[in-house]
Design a protein around this motif. Structure first.
Motif, mmCIF file in Angstrom:
data_model
loop_
_atom_site.group_PDB
_atom_site.id
_atom_site.type_symbol
_atom_site.label_atom_id
_atom_site.label_comp_id
_atom_site.label_asym_id
_atom_site.label_seq_id
_atom_site.Cartn_x
_atom_site.Cartn_y
_atom_site.Cartn_z
ATOM 1 N N LEU A 8 0.840 -1.188 0.000
ATOM 2 C CA LEU A 8 0.000 0.000 0.000
ATOM 3 C C LEU A 8 0.877 1.240 0.000
ATOM 4 O O LEU A 8 1.852 1.322 0.746
ATOM 5 C CB LEU A 8 -0.918 0.012 1.221
ATOM 6 N N SER A 9 0.537 2.213 -0.839
ATOM 7 C CA SER A 9 1.296 3.451 -0.891
ATOM 8 C C SER A 9 1.192 4.192 0.436
ATOM 9 O O SER A 9 0.162 4.143 1.114
ATOM 10 C CB SER A 9 0.776 4.345 -2.023
ATOM 11 N N VAL A 10 2.257 4.907 0.793
ATOM 12 C CA VAL A 10 2.264 5.658 2.053
ATOM 13 C C VAL A 10 1.138 6.682 2.091
ATOM 14 O O VAL A 10 0.556 6.939 3.150
ATOM 15 C CB VAL A 10 3.630 6.348 2.254
ATOM 16 N N ILE A 11 0.785 7.245 0.939
ATOM 17 C CA ILE A 11 -0.294 8.242 0.899
ATOM 18 C C ILE A 11 -1.625 7.611 1.301
ATOM 19 O O ILE A 11 -2.579 8.306 1.664
ATOM 20 C CB ILE A 11 -0.402 8.867 -0.517
ATOM 21 N N GLY A 12 -1.678 6.275 1.289
ATOM 22 C CA GLY A 12 -2.896 5.594 1.706
ATOM 23 C C GLY A 12 -3.221 5.806 3.172
ATOM 24 O O GLY A 12 -4.396 5.738 3.566
ATOM 25 N N LEU A 13 -2.215 6.081 3.996
ATOM 26 C CA LEU A 13 -2.462 6.274 5.422
ATOM 27 C C LEU A 13 -3.182 7.593 5.704
ATOM 28 O O LEU A 13 -4.229 7.591 6.367
ATOM 29 C CB LEU A 13 -1.153 6.177 6.205
ATOM 30 N N THR A 24 -14.408 -1.111 -4.743
ATOM 31 C CA THR A 24 -14.718 -1.771 -6.015
ATOM 32 C C THR A 24 -14.180 -0.980 -7.203
ATOM 33 O O THR A 24 -13.642 -1.538 -8.159
ATOM 34 C CB THR A 24 -16.236 -1.963 -6.155
ATOM 35 N N PHE A 25 -14.330 0.338 -7.154
ATOM 36 C CA PHE A 25 -13.850 1.191 -8.241
ATOM 37 C C PHE A 25 -12.851 2.176 -7.649
ATOM 38 O O PHE A 25 -13.223 3.094 -6.919
ATOM 39 C CB PHE A 25 -15.024 1.926 -8.888
ATOM 40 N N THR A 26 -11.574 1.973 -7.924
ATOM 41 C CA THR A 26 -10.514 2.762 -7.325
ATOM 42 C C THR A 26 -9.750 3.538 -8.397
ATOM 43 O O THR A 26 -9.926 3.319 -9.601
ATOM 44 C CB THR A 26 -9.522 1.855 -6.573
ATOM 45 N N VAL A 27 -8.866 4.413 -7.941
ATOM 46 C CA VAL A 27 -8.025 5.164 -8.880
ATOM 47 C C VAL A 27 -7.159 4.206 -9.694
ATOM 48 O O VAL A 27 -6.828 4.482 -10.849
ATOM 49 C CB VAL A 27 -7.145 6.172 -8.110
ATOM 50 N N ALA A 64 0.730 7.343 -11.579
ATOM 51 C CA ALA A 64 0.005 6.609 -10.543
ATOM 52 C C ALA A 64 0.154 7.303 -9.192
ATOM 53 O O ALA A 64 -0.823 7.452 -8.445
ATOM 54 C CB ALA A 64 0.519 5.174 -10.461
ATOM 55 N N GLY A 65 1.379 7.718 -8.870
ATOM 56 C CA GLY A 65 1.588 8.439 -7.612
ATOM 57 C C GLY A 65 0.843 9.760 -7.585
ATOM 58 O O GLY A 65 0.274 10.148 -6.548
ATOM 59 N N ARG A 66 0.830 10.468 -8.718
ATOM 60 C CA ARG A 66 0.119 11.743 -8.784
ATOM 61 C C ARG A 66 -1.384 11.529 -8.603
ATOM 62 O O ARG A 66 -2.061 12.316 -7.931
ATOM 63 C CB ARG A 66 0.396 12.425 -10.123
ATOM 64 N N ALA A 67 -1.913 10.463 -9.179
ATOM 65 C CA ALA A 67 -3.345 10.173 -9.049
ATOM 66 C C ALA A 67 -3.722 9.907 -7.595
ATOM 67 O O ALA A 67 -4.772 10.355 -7.125
ATOM 68 C CB ALA A 67 -3.716 8.980 -9.923
ATOM 69 N N GLU A 68 -2.880 9.185 -6.865
ATOM 70 C CA GLU A 68 -3.171 8.895 -5.459
ATOM 71 C C GLU A 68 -3.130 10.167 -4.620
ATOM 72 O O GLU A 68 -3.937 10.341 -3.701
ATOM 73 C CB GLU A 68 -2.162 7.874 -4.923
#
Length: 256
Positions: A159-164, A197-200, A210-214
């Motif tokens: 999981l990306s760190v931005i997820g926290l 169900t529907f994510t970035v 991908a990082g910019r989208a998150e």
């Protein structure tokens, strides 16, 4: 207890007895069942069960639960493309049947996030927090606990760190929806299910895109939270009685 169950394999992995860390999303659900059984019994299960199946809420809240997560993802994806990301190849591979299948399976699978988390975090912990605290403070406390609970996903499972911080921010939206629906775990379950169900990631962005989208998704969630705080202040002043644990405990449990 949620942490202990969900992180149970961590010591074995650290000792080299397991090839990988296995994170168990069922932890909050299992913990709620155990704690209610030990401390409250049937009366606690009845109150908890009513929140789990509370479906008589206005249709607008069903729309919010199902469509707001989708809107946040779409806005994030299209803004990412506006900043120069390649056209999203992942969207071409999506089908309605595929999305509906994923949605249906996640809805009933206790080893996935929605059913594993919502009955425990929103169905049990949040009403207890709101029994003596305002919703915004309760949301902040729960957000911190839920965010830390997800830590192994960053450390071991990609999981990306931005997820926290995103998890912390979106917890406030869960609390807002829970209170506005009169304490309906069903609505937060639908929200969680729609969110997963529907994510970035469905846009298929790669590398820096991908990082910019998150990051953009995180900012979109924060703006949505701020909108609820500014435009719906009443929702953050006091939780409805049906969304708290007030009056739920047997007499022998009060004051402990």
């Amino acid at each position: 207890m949620s942490y202990a169950i969900s992180w149970a394999s961590w010591p074995f992995f650290a000792a080299g007895l397991m090839p990988r860390m296995e994170f168990l999303p069922v932890g909050p659900l299992a913990a709620a069942v155990i704690v209610i059984a030990v401390t409250e019994g049937r009366s606690g299960f009845r109150a908890w069960g009513r929140r789990l199946i509370r479906w008589r809420v206005g249709w607008v809240w069903y729309a919010v639960a199902l469509l707001l997560p989708v809107a946040l993802v779409l806005v994030s994806g299209f803004i990412t493309m506006a900043f120069g990301a390649a056209a999203a190849p992942g969207l071409e591979q999506l089908t309605w049947s595929g999305l509906l299948t994923v949605f249906a399976v996640r809805l009933v699978n206790p080893l996935d996030g929605p059913l594993g988390e919502e009955p425990g975090f929103r169905g049990y912990a949040l009403p207890l927090l709101q029994a003596s605290r305002p919703p915004l403070l309760s949301a902040a406390i729960l957000g911190a606990l839920v965010t830390l609970w997800h830590l192994p996903l960053v450390l071991f499972l990609g999981l990306s760190v931005i997820g926290l911080p995103t998890t912390f921010a979106i917890t406030l939206l869960y609390v807002w929806l829970f209170n506005r629906s009169g304490g309906s775990v069903l609505l937060t379950l639908l929200f969680h299910n729609s969110q997963g169900t529907f994510t970035v990631g469905a846009f298929g962005f790669t590398a820096a895109d991908a990082g910019r989208a998150e990051l953009i998704y995180f900012l979109a969630v924060v703006l949505a939270v701020l909108a609820t705080v500014v435009l719906d202040r009443q929702a953050w002043r006091k939780a409805p009685r049906s969304a708290t644990a007030v009056g739920r405990f047997p007499l022998r449990m009060r004051g402990r």
